[in-house]
Scaffold this motif. Structure first.
Motif, PDB file in Angstrom:
ATOM      1  N   GLU A  68       0.860  -1.188   0.000  1.00 52.27           N
ATOM      2  CA  GLU A  68       0.000   0.000   0.000  1.00 52.27           C
ATOM      3  C   GLU A  68       0.896   1.238   0.000  1.00 52.27           C
ATOM      4  OE1 GLU A  68      -1.801   0.721   3.847  1.00 52.27           O
ATOM      5  OE2 GLU A  68      -3.559   1.668   2.933  1.00 52.27           O
ATOM      6  N   ALA A  69       0.433   2.303  -0.639  1.00 57.42           N
ATOM      7  CA  ALA A  69       1.143   3.584  -0.590  1.00 57.42           C
ATOM      8  C   ALA A  69       2.606   3.451  -0.995  1.00 57.42           C
ATOM      9  CB  ALA A  69       1.040   4.190   0.817  1.00 57.42           C
ATOM     10  N   HIS A 114      -1.606   6.494  -4.219  1.00 56.27           N
ATOM     11  CA  HIS A 114      -2.621   7.524  -3.984  1.00 56.27           C
ATOM     12  C   HIS A 114      -3.053   8.099  -5.329  1.00 56.27           C
ATOM     13  CE1 HIS A 114      -0.005   7.429  -0.414  1.00 56.27           C
ATOM     14  NE2 HIS A 114      -1.092   7.689   0.285  1.00 56.27           N
ATOM     15  N   ASN A 125      -7.178   5.962  -2.055  1.00 56.82           N
ATOM     16  CA  ASN A 125      -6.148   4.962  -1.787  1.00 56.82           C
ATOM     17  C   ASN A 125      -6.476   3.788  -2.701  1.00 56.82           C
ATOM     18  OD1 ASN A 125      -4.633   2.866  -0.677  1.00 56.82           O
ATOM     19  ND2 ASN A 125      -4.809   3.656   1.405  1.00 56.82           N
ATOM     20  N   LYS A 142      -9.743   1.458  -1.896  1.00 58.06           N
ATOM     21  CA  LYS A 142      -9.864   0.949  -0.515  1.00 58.06           C
ATOM     22  C   LYS A 142     -11.242   1.245   0.086  1.00 58.06           C
ATOM     23  CE  LYS A 142      -7.059   0.993   3.766  1.00 58.06           C
ATOM     24  NZ  LYS A 142      -5.973   1.712   4.480  1.00 58.06           N
ATOM     25  N   PHE A 146      -8.659   3.560   7.812  1.00 61.51           N
ATOM     26  CA  PHE A 146      -8.035   3.341   9.122  1.00 61.51           C
ATOM     27  C   PHE A 146      -8.179   4.603   9.985  1.00 61.51           C
ATOM     28  CE2 PHE A 146      -3.967   2.626  11.658  1.00 61.51           C
ATOM     29  CZ  PHE A 146      -4.449   1.531  12.364  1.00 61.51           C
ATOM     30  N   GLU A 158      -7.282   8.190   8.603  1.00 71.51           N
ATOM     31  CA  GLU A 158      -7.118   8.117   7.151  1.00 71.51           C
ATOM     32  C   GLU A 158      -8.207   8.887   6.413  1.00 71.51           C
ATOM     33  OE1 GLU A 158      -7.098   4.116   5.460  1.00 71.51           O
ATOM     34  OE2 GLU A 158      -6.000   4.856   3.714  1.00 71.51           O
ATOM     35  N   CYS A 184      -4.788  -3.397   3.021  1.00 73.37           N
ATOM     36  CA  CYS A 184      -4.408  -3.133   4.415  1.00 73.37           C
ATOM     37  C   CYS A 184      -5.549  -3.311   5.419  1.00 73.37           C
ATOM     38  CB  CYS A 184      -3.785  -1.732   4.480  1.00 73.37           C
ATOM     39  SG  CYS A 184      -2.846  -1.424   6.005  1.00 73.37           S
ATOM     40  N   TYR A 185      -6.125  -2.241   5.920  1.00 72.03           N
ATOM     41  CA  TYR A 185      -7.149  -2.290   6.974  1.00 72.03           C
ATOM     42  C   TYR A 185      -8.364  -3.136   6.553  1.00 72.03           C
ATOM     43  CZ  TYR A 185      -9.962  -0.248  10.819  1.00 72.03           C
ATOM     44  OH  TYR A 185     -10.731  -0.032  11.938  1.00 72.03           O
ATOM     45  N   ARG A 188      -9.288  -6.535   8.181  1.00 74.89           N
ATOM     46  CA  ARG A 188     -10.034  -6.718   9.438  1.00 74.89           C
ATOM     47  C   ARG A 188     -11.527  -6.919   9.214  1.00 74.89           C
ATOM     48  NH1 ARG A 188      -7.021  -5.474  14.036  1.00 74.89           N
ATOM     49  NH2 ARG A 188      -5.037  -4.470  13.580  1.00 74.89           N
ATOM     50  N   ALA A 209       0.500  -1.135   5.036  1.00 72.39           N
ATOM     51  CA  ALA A 209       1.452  -0.319   5.798  1.00 72.39           C
ATOM     52  C   ALA A 209       0.981  -0.425   7.239  1.00 72.39           C
ATOM     53  CB  ALA A 209       1.421   1.129   5.304  1.00 72.39           C
ATOM     54  N   PHE A 210       1.070  -1.617   7.797  1.00 73.45           N
ATOM     55  CA  PHE A 210       0.560  -1.860   9.150  1.00 73.45           C
ATOM     56  C   PHE A 210       1.422  -1.139  10.181  1.00 73.45           C
ATOM     57  CE2 PHE A 210      -2.462  -5.148  10.899  1.00 73.45           C
ATOM     58  CZ  PHE A 210      -3.362  -5.079   9.843  1.00 73.45           C
ATOM     59  N   THR A 211       0.793  -0.623  11.219  1.00 70.10           N
ATOM     60  CA  THR A 211       1.565   0.006  12.292  1.00 70.10           C
ATOM     61  C   THR A 211       2.296  -1.096  13.075  1.00 70.10           C
ATOM     62  OG1 THR A 211      -0.125  -0.153  14.013  1.00 70.10           O
ATOM     63  CG2 THR A 211      -0.269   1.751  12.530  1.00 70.10           C
ATOM     64  N   THR A 214      -0.046  -2.559  16.033  1.00 70.89           N
ATOM     65  CA  THR A 214      -1.124  -3.474  15.630  1.00 70.89           C
ATOM     66  C   THR A 214      -0.562  -4.666  14.844  1.00 70.89           C
ATOM     67  OG1 THR A 214      -1.548  -2.168  13.624  1.00 70.89           O
ATOM     68  CG2 THR A 214      -2.869  -1.645  15.571  1.00 70.89           C
ATOM     69  N   ARG A 249       6.635   7.759  12.160  1.00 73.58           N
ATOM     70  CA  ARG A 249       5.758   6.702  11.659  1.00 73.58           C
ATOM     71  C   ARG A 249       6.601   5.512  11.223  1.00 73.58           C
ATOM     72  NH1 ARG A 249       1.031   7.132   7.372  1.00 73.58           N
ATOM     73  NH2 ARG A 249       0.659   4.906   7.239  1.00 73.58           N
TER      74      ARG A 249
HETATM   75  O1  KGT Z   1      -1.191   6.858   4.879  1.00 76.21           O
HETATM   76  C1  KGT Z   1      -0.889   6.476   3.735  1.00 76.21           C
HETATM   77  O2  KGT Z   1      -0.429   7.220   2.882  1.00 76.21           O
HETATM   78  C2  KGT Z   1      -1.043   5.030   3.413  1.00 76.21           C
HETATM   79  N1  KGT Z   1      -2.086   4.413   4.159  1.00 76.21           N
HETATM   80  C3  KGT Z   1      -1.879   3.764   5.318  1.00 76.21           C
HETATM   81  O3  KGT Z   1      -0.774   3.643   5.798  1.00 76.21           O
HETATM   82  C4  KGT Z   1      -3.104   3.171   5.957  1.00 76.21           C
HETATM   83  C5  KGT Z   1      -3.992   4.270   6.443  1.00 76.21           C
HETATM   84  S1  KGT Z   1      -3.260   5.351   7.643  1.00 76.21           S
HETATM   85  N2  KGT Z   1      -2.711   2.277   7.033  1.00 76.21           N
HETATM   86  C6  KGT Z   1      -3.470   1.292   7.466  1.00 76.21           C
HETATM   87  O4  KGT Z   1      -4.569   1.015   6.954  1.00 76.21           O
HETATM   88  C7  KGT Z   1      -2.902   0.501   8.642  1.00 76.21           C
HETATM   89  C8  KGT Z   1      -3.822  -0.580   9.164  1.00 76.21           C
HETATM   90  C9  KGT Z   1      -3.300  -1.157  10.419  1.00 76.21           C
HETATM   91  O5  KGT Z   1      -2.196  -0.920  10.862  1.00 76.21           O
HETATM   92  C10 KGT Z   1      -4.169  -2.083  11.188  1.00 76.21           C
HETATM   93  O6  KGT Z   1      -5.247  -2.483  10.698  1.00 76.21           O
HETATM   94  O7  KGT Z   1      -3.790  -2.441  12.303  1.00 76.21           O
END
Ligand code: KGT
Length: 310
Positions: A68-69, A114, A125, A142, A146, A158, A184-185, A188, A209-211, A214, A249
């Motif tokens: 992602e991204a 993006h 996204n 998407k 998130f 997001e 990504c998200y 879930r 781009a998982f944190t 999490t 980040r």
């Molecule tokens: O911001 C950008 O440019 C790219 N997008 C992301 O990194 C997105 C939205 S902030 N990240 C996630 O969806 C993380 C999900 C996650 O970590 C979880 O489900 O636990």
């Protein structure tokens, strides 16, 4: 470099052969899951992606899945929107298209980026499929954003910079089998994965781009759960490491490929942020066998019990 890529590939293939259903399979269809660290510089990120394309060609992969991204990860919602471009004008996307056209062997790429929208203050996204001729043939936006505020972090909203999609993209043909797209998200939300399976997916991909927080708790669990729920291969390309110099980040990494029985076939280490791939054989006979042995889709309850069918 070439030699060590080959060696580790051989090791991965040998470990696959310990799983009984791989015995005797000679022609392999390799998928590569990419892992790298996007910064705010599209030129830098394109250079990382070119390295991943090269590694995938050397490994003999048919498809490279990117996170992602992949085009950039910005420091704020405002910067995320400011950097977004229409797809046709993205130097990042154009760079990948040119690279694929110039390869001697055929490679297709799935890439998260993006996309800007004219006269709107939020971008999209999206996940693109680019074939070996450099043509964009699929695009998914998407669905689940998130917006999460955990005590002790992370806090990410997001939806401040991104508009949600409204549709499931029907799974499409590829050299690996039918691919279901999610980002990504979305991982879930099992109903999305179940719907993709109902619509014919053999493989579901979750570029992410998982944190770190999490990811540590849920990344592998969610990937294996979706693979077992849907009896599909799950391919999870991943961002890894610190996206900005201050380390505000960070992403969890652990790009992986999981088979329809829930076994992790290949995984990238998170010991550094170098561009890496992991590869695994996608064998549609395994999909068939797992589904025949446990026919979940003939046993599902639906509208009679839950009010809707997946
Ligand atoms: O911001 C950008 O440019 C790219 N997008 C992301 O990194 C997105 C939205 S902030 N990240 C996630 O969806 C993380 C999900 C996650 O970590 C979880 O489900 O636990």
């Amino acid at each position: 470099m070439f030699r060590s890529t080959r060696l580790s590939l051989t090791r991965q293939i040998i470990s696959q052969y310990r799983i009984p259903h791989y015995i005797g399979r000679e022609i392999m269809t390799l998928a590569a899951a990419g892992q790298f660290c996007s910064t705010g510089s599209m030129a830098e990120n394109l250079a990382s992606v070119k390295s991943l394309i090269q590694q995938s060609v050397e490994a003999g992969a048919k498809v490279l899945f990117l996170p992602e991204a992949s085009d950039y990860i910005a420091r704020s919602p405002a910067e995320t929107v400011a950097l977004a471009r229409p797809i046709e004008q993205s130097e990042f996307v154009i760079g990948i298209q040119e690279e694929l056209r110039n390869l001697e062997t055929s490679l297709e790429v799935s890439v998260g980026i993006h996309e800007s929208v004219e006269n709107e203050d939020r971008c999209k996204n999206v996940l693109l499929w680019i074939n070996s001729r450099g043509e964009i043939t699929q695009r998914y936006q998407k669905l689940h954003l998130f917006d999460v505020n955990l005590k002790n972090g992370p806090l990410l909203m997001e939806s401040r910079s991104v508009q949600p999609g409204q549709d499931v993209l029907p799974p499409f043909d590829s050299p690996l089998g039918k691919i279901g797209y999610a980002i990504c998200y979305d991982i879930r939300f099992p109903e999305h994965a179940l719907r993709l399976r109902t619509l014919g997916a053999d493989i579901i991909t979750y570029p992410s781009a998982f944190t770190v927080r999490t990811g540590q708790a849920h990344w592998e669990l969610l990937g294996r759960a979706r693979a077992v729920d849907t009896q599909t291969y799950v391919i999870m390309a991943a961002q890894v490491g610190a996206h900005d110099r201050e380390g505000m980040r960070r992403s969890w990494g652990h790009a992986m490929i999981i088979d329809p029985w829930g076994t992790i076939l290949a995984q990238c280490p998170d010991t550094d942020s170098l561009p890496r791939i992991c590869v695994a054989d996608i064998d549609l006979e395994v999909v068939e066998k797992v589904r025949a042995d446990m026919p979940l889709w003939q046993q599902r309850r639906g509208v009679d019990v839950y009010g809707y069918n997946v």
